[in-house]
Scaffold this active site. Structure first.
Site, PDB file in Angstrom:
ATOM      1  N   SER A  38      42.427  95.517  25.533  1.00 51.16           N
ATOM      2  CA  SER A  38      43.190  94.158  25.460  1.00 51.16           C
ATOM      3  C   SER A  38      43.851  93.866  26.982  1.00 51.16           C
ATOM      4  O   SER A  38      43.557  94.585  27.759  1.00 51.16           O
ATOM      5  CB  SER A  38      44.281  94.243  24.507  1.00 51.16           C
ATOM      6  OG  SER A  38      45.052  95.374  25.036  1.00 51.16           O
ATOM      7  N   THR A  70      38.775  89.209  26.827  1.00 53.97           N
ATOM      8  CA  THR A  70      39.422  90.540  25.943  1.00 53.97           C
ATOM      9  C   THR A  70      40.385  89.269  25.057  1.00 53.97           C
ATOM     10  O   THR A  70      40.378  88.254  24.943  1.00 53.97           O
ATOM     11  CB  THR A  70      40.326  91.292  26.913  1.00 53.97           C
ATOM     12  OG1 THR A  70      40.596  92.224  26.270  1.00 53.97           O
ATOM     13  CG2 THR A  70      41.442  90.606  27.638  1.00 53.97           C
ATOM     14  N   TYR A  71      41.316  90.300  24.428  1.00 52.32           N
ATOM     15  CA  TYR A  71      42.379  89.633  23.593  1.00 52.32           C
ATOM     16  C   TYR A  71      43.767  90.219  23.872  1.00 52.32           C
ATOM     17  O   TYR A  71      44.050  90.948  24.682  1.00 52.32           O
ATOM     18  CB  TYR A  71      42.237  90.209  22.105  1.00 52.32           C
ATOM     19  CG  TYR A  71      42.234  91.623  22.096  1.00 52.32           C
ATOM     20  CD1 TYR A  71      43.379  92.181  21.345  1.00 52.32           C
ATOM     21  CD2 TYR A  71      41.106  92.227  22.131  1.00 52.32           C
ATOM     22  CE1 TYR A  71      43.322  93.405  21.272  1.00 52.32           C
ATOM     23  CE2 TYR A  71      41.008  93.835  21.993  1.00 52.32           C
ATOM     24  CZ  TYR A  71      42.281  94.367  21.338  1.00 52.32           C
ATOM     25  OH  TYR A  71      42.382  95.847  21.206  1.00 52.32           O
ATOM     26  N   GLY A  84      41.832  99.610  28.455  1.00 50.05           N
ATOM     27  CA  GLY A  84      40.413  99.753  27.902  1.00 50.05           C
ATOM     28  C   GLY A  84      39.420  99.411  28.908  1.00 50.05           C
ATOM     29  O   GLY A  84      39.783  99.456  30.284  1.00 50.05           O
ATOM     30  N   ALA A  85      38.263  99.208  28.767  1.00 49.26           N
ATOM     31  CA  ALA A  85      37.263  98.933  29.765  1.00 49.26           C
ATOM     32  C   ALA A  85      37.546  98.066  30.794  1.00 49.26           C
ATOM     33  O   ALA A  85      37.234  98.003  31.796  1.00 49.26           O
ATOM     34  CB  ALA A  85      35.971  98.450  28.858  1.00 49.26           C
ATOM     35  N   ALA A  86      38.259  96.852  30.424  1.00 46.08           N
ATOM     36  CA  ALA A  86      38.605  95.710  31.095  1.00 46.08           C
ATOM     37  C   ALA A  86      39.597  96.351  32.547  1.00 46.08           C
ATOM     38  O   ALA A  86      39.201  95.731  33.413  1.00 46.08           O
ATOM     39  CB  ALA A  86      39.250  94.416  30.525  1.00 46.08           C
TER      40      ALA A  86
END
Length: 143
Positions: A38, A70-71, A84-86
């Site tokens: 996120s 993303t959110y 996370g991945a971002a």
């Protein structure tokens, strides 16, 4: 041993009699079960920009050109944190633009005005004139 990701086609909604699935399995090189994906945003920034918690957002990194979706989740004051991945796509100190999208009827567009929020280097809300001066000062100090 290589780990494979299996895609349950029934869960994707794909109809394999008419839809084409190009890849069914891939090799996973690493896994982190403890991440939360996120972007954590300052609640005041979210309020002013009309970003709802859990809303899908596009993030554009001005410094490196990365662009991803993303959110949004509530963060702490002044916080703009990719999770996370971002998090691999940005670096601390990068300038980013957070964008949301919506569908409108033609009649609604007559009175539509986008929500644009300008911030300083500490993510404190500033007016547009101050934002322009801040950007010009940054250009001068980099030269």
């Amino acid at each position: 041993m290589d780990r494979l990701v299996w895609i349950d086609c029934e869960m994707t909604g794909l109809d394999l009699s008419r839809d084409l699935l190009l890849e069914v399995a891939c090799v996973v090189t690493d896994a982190d079960l403890n991440y939360v994906g996120s972007i954590s945003l300052d609640p005041e920034l979210m309020r002013l920009a009309n970003i709802l918690e859990w809303e899908q957002v596009t993030v554009v990194d001005i410094d490196n050109g990365a662009r991803f979706e993303t959110y949004a989740i509530l963060g702490g004051p002044g916080q703009v944190c990719l999770n996370g991945a971002a998090a691999r796509l940005v670096h601390r100190g990068d300038k980013v633009i957070v964008i949301t999208y919506a569908d409108y009827e033609n009649e609604e567009l007559d009175s539509f005005a986008p929500s644009i929020v300008h911030v300083d280097r500490a993510n404190r809300v500033i007016d547009e004139v101050s934002a322009r001066l801040d950007a010009e000062l940054e250009i001068l100090t980099e030269a």
